[in-house]
Design an enzyme around this catalytic site. Structure first.
Site, PDB file in Angstrom:
ATOM      1  N   CYS A   1       0.818  -1.215   0.000  1.00 30.71           N
ATOM      2  CA  CYS A   1       0.000   0.000   0.000  1.00 30.71           C
ATOM      3  C   CYS A   1       0.851   1.264   0.000  1.00 30.71           C
ATOM      4  CB  CYS A   1      -0.934   0.004   1.203  1.00 30.71           C
ATOM      5  SG  CYS A   1      -1.962   1.482   1.298  1.00 30.71           S
TER       6      CYS A   1
ATOM      7  N   HIS B   1     -26.701  21.252  -0.699  1.00 30.62           N
ATOM      8  CA  HIS B   1     -26.869  21.773  -2.056  1.00 30.62           C
ATOM      9  C   HIS B   1     -25.953  22.981  -2.289  1.00 30.62           C
ATOM     10  CE1 HIS B   1     -29.015  22.581  -5.778  1.00 30.62           C
ATOM     11  NE2 HIS B   1     -29.044  23.873  -5.441  1.00 30.62           N
TER      12      HIS B   1
ATOM     13  N   GLU C   1     -25.799  14.984  -2.877  1.00 26.22           N
ATOM     14  CA  GLU C   1     -27.219  15.135  -2.562  1.00 26.22           C
ATOM     15  C   GLU C   1     -28.110  14.318  -3.488  1.00 26.22           C
ATOM     16  OE1 GLU C   1     -29.187  18.895  -3.285  1.00 26.22           O
ATOM     17  OE2 GLU C   1     -27.650  19.457  -4.737  1.00 26.22           O
TER      18      GLU C   1
ATOM     19  N   LYS D   1       0.073   5.290  -6.208  1.00 30.87           N
ATOM     20  CA  LYS D   1      -1.000   5.344  -7.219  1.00 30.87           C
ATOM     21  C   LYS D   1      -1.799   6.624  -7.104  1.00 30.87           C
ATOM     22  CE  LYS D   1      -4.657   3.790  -5.867  1.00 30.87           C
ATOM     23  NZ  LYS D   1      -5.167   2.426  -5.998  1.00 30.87           N
TER      24      LYS D   1
ATOM     25  N   GLU E   1      -7.226   1.865 -13.151  1.00 31.46           N
ATOM     26  CA  GLU E   1      -6.551   3.029 -12.561  1.00 31.46           C
ATOM     27  C   GLU E   1      -5.350   3.463 -13.383  1.00 31.46           C
ATOM     28  OE1 GLU E   1      -7.714   2.241  -7.856  1.00 31.46           O
ATOM     29  OE2 GLU E   1      -5.824   1.471  -8.678  1.00 31.46           O
TER      30      GLU E   1
ATOM     31  N   CYS F   1      -1.487   1.778  -3.017  1.00 28.31           N
ATOM     32  CA  CYS F   1      -2.429   2.865  -2.742  1.00 28.31           C
ATOM     33  C   CYS F   1      -1.815   4.257  -2.823  1.00 28.31           C
ATOM     34  CB  CYS F   1      -3.040   2.705  -1.351  1.00 28.31           C
ATOM     35  SG  CYS F   1      -3.391   1.022  -0.849  1.00 28.31           S
TER      36      CYS F   1
ATOM     37  N   TYR G   1      -9.328  -3.442 -11.211  1.00 26.95           N
ATOM     38  CA  TYR G   1      -9.155  -2.073 -10.708  1.00 26.95           C
ATOM     39  C   TYR G   1      -7.756  -1.535 -10.976  1.00 26.95           C
ATOM     40  CZ  TYR G   1      -6.621  -3.815  -6.596  1.00 26.95           C
ATOM     41  OH  TYR G   1      -5.694  -4.393  -5.761  1.00 26.95           O
TER      42      TYR G   1
END
Length: 557
Positions: free
Chosen positions: A133, A532, A537, A141, A272, A138, A268
């Site tokens: 990682c 908002h 939302e 990346k 990526e 992670c 993934y």
């Protein structure tokens, strides 16, 4: 080894802890039978660590209940001074470091941790604290994701009146150097955390000699418990010329920015890296065996993502797998791929070919097979709900145990392992509603089950979907669309899954993942007042059912 004042101070702590259950004398008697433990030059009192009221996972009443006494007995049995250590952790990634730190710092266990010497690209002899990682997953990346997305910002800012004169250039070498410096800093931070926690750190390659012995650099160390936390390694299919390809470790540490990149795989990692290097201006081609990318994600969300990738100029080659790679006289690569119809396509002029074709648990060479430790068909250590293998002194967490290969999951497993083994707590990892994200452009995020799994498991399901344009894009030429799906159990109104595609949906999903963990219903989601104007939302405004399933079959109104 204690001074009189140390005994007095420690006794007061234990006495205060026991006072509420009227066992002051027993607490003091227990304390006087405990001797100090030393980590290098730092003596630490087991009594203070194990029974500090703020750190104990058990309340005073629970600690002295029949089950609490049994748990404490189990925790005590996890320690044995006839061994060099109570716990020896092999692997210095997120899970291993978490388990080692908590076992030592919170429970007074004598802990050692072994990791290979530092390198940004893992080999059989190099690795580094931080693991996949921090060093080759992670973090690097995400840094490259940030770097590439500036290119989009430069284009889109003109819609807001900004004008950039001249050619925009990029210094790849500078990015690589600064990234490497940051990764080294993070690795050093892990070392500092281990030192602070009193964990004895050993650098080298470890093998398990027997159920209580670990051998490193020709020296043996004994331990009551051995924790395997060695993570995973990339898988490369046995095609002709595979030695000319690279894996995910290397694609995050390229010496030069590619002009043309071929990616084999549709998961993934492939998604990526395709977006990262497309944002940096590369011509990117994705070859994958299935009909669509992101097979582990909701099919409708994955299909929407494909459209966004194609809009960005990423070339998708579904149903094609590589069969041969050759290096041309100019140093460029040529790859030949075929589909199940034996149709063939060839791509030349490639700078790098990334094999993002899966990962496997890193158990090879540890010596586990000689001990009779059971492994699954991918080489992962088989463990029970508490991360214990069939050999009672051998435990495993993280990717090497082949459960959910995510960093936060490894962290959870490491925490609960320490609490269970040394804290005597009957706690086990909960894998329900674990959120996952693809940091592509746009991002893809999900928590809970997808539509197909929900229908199969629950039968009566309502699906709510929406596509939308972000307000930020309204003044730009960006024609990208976001996508939202909420999966609901029609019988109970409980939200079963949330699936998002769009900018920064990872940040959006974290809060909703917590809500799902708490059992949120669709009615409660509807009653939540949205913020908002935001993309988030949209999740609170979905009212119309897109599809209905009853008894596992889609029905029309």
């Amino acid at each position: 080894m204690h001074t009189v004042s140390t005994f007095h101070s420690a006794a007061c702590v234990c006495a205060r802890f026991a006072k509420s259950v009227r066992h002051q004398q027993g607490a003091v008697r227990h304390l006087t039978s405990v001797r100090a433990v030393s980590f290098d030059s730092a003596p630490v009192s087991q009594a203070l660590r194990c029974h500090h009221p703020r750190r104990s996972p058990l309340s005073p009443a629970a600690a002295l209940s029949p089950s609490g006494v049994a748990n404490r007995a189990m925790a005590s049995a996890a320690k044995d001074e006839k061994y060099d250590f109570d716990l020896f952790t092999i692997g210095g990634g997120t899970g291993g470091v978490r388990a080692a730190r908590f076992a030592s710092m919170d429970y007074g266990a004598r802990v050692a941790l072994c990791e290979l010497p530092f390198s940004l690209v893992q080999t059989d002899t190099e690795g580094g604290l931080g693991g996949t990682c921090i060093l080759r997953g992670c973090v690097p990346k995400k840094l490259l994701v940030y770097g590439g997305e500036f290119a989009n910002e430069f284009k889109e800012c003109e819609g807001y009146g900004w004008h950039i004169e001249g050619e925009i250039t990029h210094d790849w070498k500078k990015l690589a150097e600064r990234k490497a410096k940051q990764l080294r800093k993070l690795s050093d931070t892990y070392k500092g955390q281990l030192d602070k926690a009193g964990v004895h750190y050993i650098e080298g390659r470890a093998t398990v000699k027997d159920k209580h012995t670990v051998s490193i650099n020709g020296k043996d160390y004994t331990a009551k418990n051995i924790l395997i936390a060695t993570g995973g390694r990339a898988l490369v299919p046995p095609i002709e010329g595979k030695e000319l390809t690279i894996i995910s470790d290397q694609v995050l540490d390229l010496p030069k920015k590619p002009e043309r990149l071929a990616i084999v795989g549709g998961g993934y990692i492939a998604a990526e890296q395709a977006c990262i290097y497309r944002n940096f201006g590369a011509d990117v081609h994705m070859f994958f065996r299935g009909a669509h990318i992101l097979g582990g994600f909701d099919p409708e969300a994955a299909k929407h993502t494909e459209g966004e990738f194609q809009r960005k100029g990423i070339q998708l080659k579904p149903d094609f797998s590589p069969v041969k790679v050759v290096k041309e006289k100019d140093g460029k690569l040529t790859m030949t791929a075929k589909n199940n119809k034996d149709e063939e396509i060839t791509l030349d002029g490639i700078d790098y070919i990334l094999m993002a074709t899966g990962r496997k648990p890193a158990t090879q060479g540890l010596g586990l097979d000689k001990l009779g430790v059971e492994l699954d068909d991918k080489g992962g250590v088989k463990v029970d709900d508490f991360s214990q293998s069939n050999v009672d002194s051998i435990w495993a967490i993280g990717d090497v145990s082949n459960r959910i290969p995510l960093t936060p999951v490894a962290r959870m497993e490491g925490t609960y392992f320490a609490q269970h083994l040394f804290g005597g707590v009957d706690i086990k990892p909960d894998y329900a509603n674990v959120a996952s994200v693809v940091f592509s452009s746009p991002q893809v995020a999900q928590v809970g089950v997808n539509e197909d799994k929900a229908v199969e498991e629950y039968g009566d399901v309502d699906i709510f979907t929406s596509t939308f344009s972000a307000l930020k894009d309204s003044l730009t030429d960006n024609e990208g669309k976001g996508f939202i799906k909420v999966v609901v159990d029609a019988k109970t109104d409980k939200v079963l899954g949330i699936h998002l595609v769009g900018p920064e949906v990872a940040e959006i999903l974290q809060g909703f993942a917590a809500a799902m963990k708490a059992g949120i219903t669709k009615t409660q989601l509807n009653e939540t007042v949205g913020i908002h104007p935001t993309s988030a939302e949209e999740l609170t405004t979905l009212r119309s059912v897109t599809r209905k399933y009853r008894n596992k079959k889609e029905v029309k109104d």
